[in-house]
Design a protein around this motif. Structure first.
Motif, PDB file in Angstrom:
ATOM      1  N   ARG A  28      36.998  45.008  45.666  1.00 12.89           N
ATOM      2  CA  ARG A  28      37.357  43.852  46.479  1.00 12.89           C
ATOM      3  C   ARG A  28      38.616  43.229  45.898  1.00 12.89           C
ATOM      4  NH1 ARG A  28      33.068  39.339  46.425  1.00 12.89           N
ATOM      5  NH2 ARG A  28      31.793  41.196  46.410  1.00 12.89           N
ATOM      6  N   ALA A  29      39.455  42.716  46.776  1.00 14.62           N
ATOM      7  CA  ALA A  29      40.664  42.028  46.339  1.00 14.62           C
ATOM      8  C   ALA A  29      40.962  40.909  47.320  1.00 14.62           C
ATOM      9  CB  ALA A  29      41.852  42.989  46.280  1.00 14.62           C
ATOM     10  N   SER A  30      41.312  39.758  46.773  1.00 16.52           N
ATOM     11  CA  SER A  30      41.690  38.654  47.651  1.00 16.52           C
ATOM     12  C   SER A  30      42.703  37.755  46.951  1.00 16.52           C
ATOM     13  CB  SER A  30      40.466  37.846  48.087  1.00 16.52           C
ATOM     14  OG  SER A  30      39.812  37.311  46.969  1.00 16.52           O
ATOM     15  N   TYR A  31      43.674  37.320  47.736  1.00 20.25           N
ATOM     16  CA  TYR A  31      44.693  36.407  47.242  1.00 20.25           C
ATOM     17  C   TYR A  31      44.123  34.993  47.292  1.00 20.25           C
ATOM     18  CZ  TYR A  31      48.973  33.693  46.945  1.00 20.25           C
ATOM     19  OH  TYR A  31      49.935  32.782  46.573  1.00 20.25           O
ATOM     20  N   ARG A  32      44.295  34.260  46.200  1.00 22.20           N
ATOM     21  CA  ARG A  32      43.822  32.871  46.134  1.00 22.20           C
ATOM     22  C   ARG A  32      45.007  31.978  45.828  1.00 22.20           C
ATOM     23  NH1 ARG A  32      38.774  33.190  48.251  1.00 22.20           N
ATOM     24  NH2 ARG A  32      37.570  34.746  47.163  1.00 22.20           N
ATOM     25  N   TRP A  33      45.241  31.022  46.718  1.00 23.14           N
ATOM     26  CA  TRP A  33      46.337  30.092  46.506  1.00 23.14           C
ATOM     27  C   TRP A  33      45.878  28.952  45.619  1.00 23.14           C
ATOM     28  CZ3 TRP A  33      47.414  24.970  47.339  1.00 23.14           C
ATOM     29  CH2 TRP A  33      48.740  24.607  47.152  1.00 23.14           C
ATOM     30  N   LEU A  78      40.237  40.193  41.675  1.00 20.79           N
ATOM     31  CA  LEU A  78      39.803  41.575  41.839  1.00 20.79           C
ATOM     32  C   LEU A  78      38.355  41.742  41.413  1.00 20.79           C
ATOM     33  CD1 LEU A  78      42.864  43.232  40.103  1.00 20.79           C
ATOM     34  CD2 LEU A  78      42.446  43.148  42.558  1.00 20.79           C
ATOM     35  N   ARG A  79      37.634  42.523  42.163  1.00 18.78           N
ATOM     36  CA  ARG A  79      36.324  42.988  41.700  1.00 18.78           C
ATOM     37  C   ARG A  79      36.492  44.475  41.434  1.00 18.78           C
ATOM     38  NH1 ARG A  79      30.216  42.151  43.701  1.00 18.78           N
ATOM     39  NH2 ARG A  79      29.334  43.738  42.346  1.00 18.78           N
ATOM     40  N   LEU A  80      36.300  44.855  40.188  1.00 17.04           N
ATOM     41  CA  LEU A  80      36.486  46.233  39.760  1.00 17.04           C
ATOM     42  C   LEU A  80      35.142  46.850  39.419  1.00 17.04           C
ATOM     43  CD1 LEU A  80      39.549  45.538  37.460  1.00 17.04           C
ATOM     44  CD2 LEU A  80      39.593  46.488  39.754  1.00 17.04           C
ATOM     45  N   PHE A 104      32.930  43.915  37.502  1.00 17.58           N
ATOM     46  CA  PHE A 104      33.356  42.632  36.961  1.00 17.58           C
ATOM     47  C   PHE A 104      34.516  42.100  37.775  1.00 17.58           C
ATOM     48  CE2 PHE A 104      35.736  45.881  34.735  1.00 17.58           C
ATOM     49  CZ  PHE A 104      37.028  45.389  34.661  1.00 17.58           C
ATOM     50  N   PHE A 105      34.692  40.792  37.690  1.00 19.19           N
ATOM     51  CA  PHE A 105      35.805  40.118  38.358  1.00 19.19           C
ATOM     52  C   PHE A 105      36.888  39.808  37.336  1.00 19.19           C
ATOM     53  CE2 PHE A 105      32.416  39.176  41.314  1.00 19.19           C
ATOM     54  CZ  PHE A 105      33.040  39.260  42.538  1.00 19.19           C
ATOM     55  N   SER A 106      38.116  39.832  37.807  1.00 17.17           N
ATOM     56  CA  SER A 106      39.224  39.402  36.972  1.00 17.17           C
ATOM     57  C   SER A 106      40.344  38.900  37.892  1.00 17.17           C
ATOM     58  CB  SER A 106      39.734  40.540  36.091  1.00 17.17           C
ATOM     59  OG  SER A 106      40.581  40.021  35.094  1.00 17.17           O
TER      60      SER A 106
END
Length: 150
Positions: free
Chosen positions: A29-34, A43-45, A58-60
């Motif tokens: 998963r990937a999402s841009y956060r302002w 990112l969820r890897l 994990f998220f980073s």
């Protein structure tokens, strides 16, 4: 409705839950956060290798500030992100999905908050070479070894 969640009451994190080391991962998963000062890509890897950590995730974050763009570029390049989009300064969240590569991670706790840092990257094709080289992580952490990329 009540739900039973084992371990919810525990105030400390088990040291076994932190991920420090070199892993072959896939972007799930990937999402841009302002954010006004520090926009970032979250990112969820999912870990593919080594077998002992397979299927853990994990998220980073990779920050998008002017000073941190070098790291985002390094990640995108080594994970095989679309070169045309990269040359147009565009990040497509859908194009990030299922990209694979190697990451070196470290776990930090700051002010009681836990963070999974992405320290370095390499293309997925270098996994075999890097996984064998990462067996003795104590030498790497002490600065006795230096790998190109990781």
């Amino acid at each position: 409705m009540r739900r039973q969640i084992p371990g919810l009451h525990a105030q400390h994190q088990d040291s076994d839950t932190s991920l420090d080391g070199v892993f072959l991962v896939r972007v799930e998963r990937a999402s841009y956060r302002w954010h006004p000062q520090k926009p970032f890509v979250e990112l969820r890897l999912v870990i593919l290798e080594p077998q002992s950590s397979q299927d853990r995730s994990f998220f980073s974050r990779l920050y998008c500030t002017e000073r941190a763009l070098w790291k985002l570029h390094w990640f995108l390049r080594d994970f095989g992100y679309d070169a045309d989009l990269l040359n147009r300064d565009q990040v497509d969240e859908k194009a990030l999905l299922n990209l694979r590569g190697v990451v070196r991670t470290s776990h930090k706790v700051v002010n009681g908050r836990s963070y999974q840092n992405l320290d370095s990257f390499a293309p997925a094709g270098e996994w075999e070479e890097l996984s064998g080289a990462s067996i003795d992580d104590t030498d790497v952490q002490d600065g006795k070894r230096d790998f190109d990329g990781l």
